[in-house]
Design an enzyme around this catalytic site. Structure first.
Site, PDB file in Angstrom:
ATOM      1  N   VAL A 167       0.862  -1.183   0.000  1.00 28.99           N
ATOM      2  CA  VAL A 167       0.000   0.000   0.000  1.00 28.99           C
ATOM      3  C   VAL A 167       0.895   1.229   0.000  1.00 28.99           C
ATOM      4  O   VAL A 167       2.000   1.213   0.553  1.00 28.99           O
ATOM      5  CB  VAL A 167      -0.990   0.050   1.198  1.00 28.99           C
ATOM      6  CG1 VAL A 167      -2.124  -0.927   1.010  1.00 28.99           C
ATOM      7  CG2 VAL A 167      -0.289  -0.175   2.520  1.00 28.99           C
ATOM      8  N   SER A 168       0.417   2.302  -0.634  1.00 27.43           N
ATOM      9  CA  SER A 168       1.237   3.502  -0.829  1.00 27.43           C
ATOM     10  C   SER A 168       1.364   4.376   0.407  1.00 27.43           C
ATOM     11  O   SER A 168       2.347   5.077   0.572  1.00 27.43           O
ATOM     12  CB  SER A 168       0.663   4.360  -1.956  1.00 27.43           C
ATOM     13  OG  SER A 168       0.500   3.583  -3.107  1.00 27.43           O
TER      14      SER A 168
END
Length: 197
Positions: free
Chosen positions: A11-12
């Site tokens: 996930v960013s």
């Protein structure tokens, strides 16, 4: 003997949750202890510890499993490099349960299209972020954090402080702010303090 399934999720941002990707990887047959993750790292950043560990865990005959290609890479060159490395080590890549065959022309075309879409989405996000910041700056919104107290609240706090009816701790509780905010408000009002008293 068939190889192991090694999972990778990413996930960013730190606010995002990996649960959905972990669940999807488990559903695809990856054992929870073989899932490697990166939290708060973009797909354009190749120096990802979780990805490095996942790649290192793969042996010949194993399958690296990701839910979607954009979790693995956000640029076409990166996606190709990762696949080339996996292929050289005789490791297969599974995208959401579909095993990518780098020797199949249709499979290669589909992979390149998916990688280009991931890169395009990444560029769009960057562009929207830049545009949003430009608009916010133009409207004067991008000036750091919003003040905890409105000017009216701050002057009321200072009046109460000068009246000597409350301690700094009580003022902080009264206005639902940290004590440091109270001190800063009093400090800002100091030049005006003699006239206010």
């Amino acid at each position: 003997m068939s190889g192991l399934l090694i999972g990778y999720a990413r996930v960013s941002t730190d606010e995002q949750d990996l649960t959905a990707q972990r669940d999807a990887l488990t559903t695809l047959g990856v054992a929870p202890e073989r899932i490697y993750v990166d939290h708060g790292l973009t797909g354009t950043n190749r120096a990802r510890p979780g990805l490095r560990e996942a790649m290192a865990a793969c042996r010949g005959g194993d399958v690296l499993v990701v839910t979607k290609l954009d979790r693995l890479a956000r640029s076409l060159p990166d996606a190709r490099d990762i696949v080339a490395e996996l292929t050289a080590r005789e490791v297969k890549l599974s995208l959401g349960g579909s095993v990518h065959d780098p020797t199949d022309p249709v499979g290669r075309l589909l992979f390149n299209v998916l990688a280009m879409v991931a890169e395009f989405e990444s560029d769009l996000i960057k562009m929207r972020t830049r545009e949003g910041m430009k608009v916010a700056r133009a409207k004067g919104r991008l000036r750091g954090k919003k003040p905890k107290l409105s000017p009216r609240q701050e002057s009321h706090l200072v009046e109460l402080h000068h009246a000597g009816a409350h301690t700094s701790a009580e003022l902080a509780e009264l206005f639902s702010v940290a004590r440091s905010t109270v001190y800063r408000a009093i400090e800002r009002a100091r030049p005006a303090a003699p006239s206010a008293s």
